[in-house]
Design a protein around this motif. Structure first.
Motif, PDB file in Angstrom:
ATOM      1  N   ARG A   1       6.498  15.570  -7.014  1.00 29.75           N
ATOM      2  CA  ARG A   1       5.978  14.613  -6.042  1.00 29.75           C
ATOM      3  C   ARG A   1       7.009  13.535  -5.775  1.00 29.75           C
ATOM      4  N   THR A   2       7.245  13.263  -4.498  1.00 28.71           N
ATOM      5  CA  THR A   2       8.111  12.148  -4.090  1.00 28.71           C
ATOM      6  C   THR A   2       7.353  11.318  -3.046  1.00 28.71           C
ATOM      7  N   THR A   3       7.796  10.082  -2.842  1.00 26.11           N
ATOM      8  CA  THR A   3       7.081   9.223  -1.887  1.00 26.11           C
ATOM      9  C   THR A   3       8.071   8.445  -1.022  1.00 26.11           C
ATOM     10  N   VAL A   4       7.587   8.129   0.161  1.00 25.08           N
ATOM     11  CA  VAL A   4       8.368   7.323   1.114  1.00 25.08           C
ATOM     12  C   VAL A   4       7.742   5.929   1.156  1.00 25.08           C
ATOM     13  N   ALA A   5       8.567   4.903   1.099  1.00 31.10           N
ATOM     14  CA  ALA A   5       8.069   3.517   1.119  1.00 31.10           C
ATOM     15  C   ALA A   5       7.318   3.250   2.424  1.00 31.10           C
ATOM     16  N   GLY A   6       6.341   2.350   2.355  1.00 30.05           N
ATOM     17  CA  GLY A   6       5.551   2.034   3.545  1.00 30.05           C
ATOM     18  C   GLY A   6       5.715   0.578   3.946  1.00 30.05           C
ATOM     19  N   GLU A   7       4.779   0.118   4.744  1.00 30.60           N
ATOM     20  CA  GLU A   7       4.827  -1.242   5.279  1.00 30.60           C
ATOM     21  C   GLU A   7       3.533  -1.962   4.914  1.00 30.60           C
ATOM     22  N   THR A   8       3.473  -3.261   5.160  1.00 29.39           N
ATOM     23  CA  THR A   8       2.247  -4.004   4.920  1.00 29.39           C
ATOM     24  C   THR A   8       1.187  -3.532   5.917  1.00 29.39           C
ATOM     25  N   PRO A   9       0.009  -3.095   5.433  1.00 31.25           N
ATOM     26  CA  PRO A   9      -1.026  -2.615   6.373  1.00 31.25           C
ATOM     27  C   PRO A   9      -1.444  -3.727   7.334  1.00 31.25           C
ATOM     28  N   ILE A  10      -1.643  -3.359   8.604  1.00 30.17           N
ATOM     29  CA  ILE A  10      -2.017  -4.389   9.588  1.00 30.17           C
ATOM     30  C   ILE A  10      -3.447  -4.209  10.100  1.00 30.17           C
ATOM     31  N   HIS A  11      -4.092  -5.348  10.298  1.00 29.39           N
ATOM     32  CA  HIS A  11      -5.459  -5.395  10.850  1.00 29.39           C
ATOM     33  C   HIS A  11      -5.458  -4.941  12.310  1.00 29.39           C
ATOM     34  N   PRO A  12      -6.580  -4.409  12.787  1.00 28.46           N
ATOM     35  CA  PRO A  12      -6.680  -4.092  14.221  1.00 28.46           C
ATOM     36  C   PRO A  12      -6.541  -5.369  15.056  1.00 28.46           C
TER      37      PRO A  12
END
Ligand code: SIN
Length: 285
Positions: free
Chosen positions: A274-285
């Motif tokens: 298993r490997t993962t890609v970094a994400g971003e801060t989740p944003i509100h609608p």
């Protein structure tokens, strides 16, 4: 965009097979089409891939920054790779990923993509399920959608603040996880509904492993609605299912699907990388 790939849907709500592509030879256009397909279908499967751990990390890096995930022991020789392993003699234990979740949703910036590669697969059992959180959001009534869009939820690294399964609980010896780390146990607040950065669609973003309560409410106050959302989010019609084979590659987008590893294969060895890609801060609608 996806016109460069040959695809076959797995289920109406999510999941597509990509056929005839050797990911090691994927062009930049193939990768762009795969990223778009992932954002739209949530999870993508490719059979008959031949990947060393180095190949898998190199593939992961083509999607974005490789995230070296905290709190889980990685391969000694490949620090960006986790072995998702259950040995044949590890019976009646909980397994890694055995409850519906979005990977590491308790991080400030949870991973965008996870890539899982089948290396040793039980003769039967050990499937994985995914559930579309676009479909889950879309199926809520307009008033409920509006209400959920205005809420945030508290995520913690250990289920519901229990700080792990307790000293006597039987857990896998093959996936070693850090317990009682204050940085994992701290509370992180994310929107209950997030907007996907590529599709701009709204997806529910709560899960029964890491989501503890609504921000600004007590656990007791939050429980009835959260329990409803957890059950709603994983209705069979939002899901798809993969029967693994050695060489199967699954890539999924944690911003719009939940997933669950089915722990029904006691007596067989199951090993995936298993490997993962970094994400971003989740944003509100
Ligand atoms: C995970 O949750 O990352 C593991 C899924 C699986 O073992 O099928």
């Amino acid at each position: 965009m996806t016109h460069t790939l040959t695809t076959r849907p797995v289920a109406p709500a999510c999941g597509s097979f990509v056929e005839g592509l050797d990911v090691k030879r994927a062009t930049d256009a193939d990768l762009a089409a795969l990223s778009q397909l992932l954002a739209e279908r949530g999870v993508v499967f490719l059979r008959d891939q031949h990947l060393s751990p180095e190949d898998q990390v190199a593939l992961t890096a083509r999607f974005g920054e490789v995230l070296r995930v905290p709190y889980v022991k990685h391969l000694d020789e490949h620090p960006d790779v986790i072995a998702v392993l259950k040995e044949a003699d590890e019976k009646k234990i909980s397994t890694f990923g055995g409850t519906w979740h979005s990977d590491f949703s308790f991080l400030d910036q949870p991973p965008s993509l996870t890539i899982l590669y089948g290396r040793e697969i039980p003769p039967f059992g050990g499937d994985t399920l995914w559930s579309s959180q676009y479909a889950a959001f879309d199926a809520l009534s307009p008033r409920m959608q509006e209400m959920m869009c205005g809420l945030s939820a508290v995520q913690t690294g250990w289920p519901h603040g229990t700080k792990g399964p307790g000293p006597n609980a039987a857990v896998s010896r093959s996936v070693v996880m850090t317990r009682n780390d204050p940085t994992a146990d701290r509370e992180v607040i994310h929107p209950v509904v997030r907007v996907h950065p590529i599709t701009k669609r709204k997806a529910l973003f709560v899960n029964p492993v890491y989501t503890q309560r609504f921000d600004g409410m007590t656990e007791d106050e939050s429980k009835p609605l959260l329990s409803y959302l957890f059950a709603h989010a994983t209705k069979p019609e939002f899901t798809c299912r993969l029967q693994w084979e050695v060489g199967t590659l699954a890539l999924w987008d944690n911003r719009c699907v939940l997933h669950l590893a089915i722990n029904d294969y006691d007596g067989s060895r199951r090993l995936l990388h298993r490997t993962t890609v970094a994400g971003e801060t989740p944003i509100h609608p």
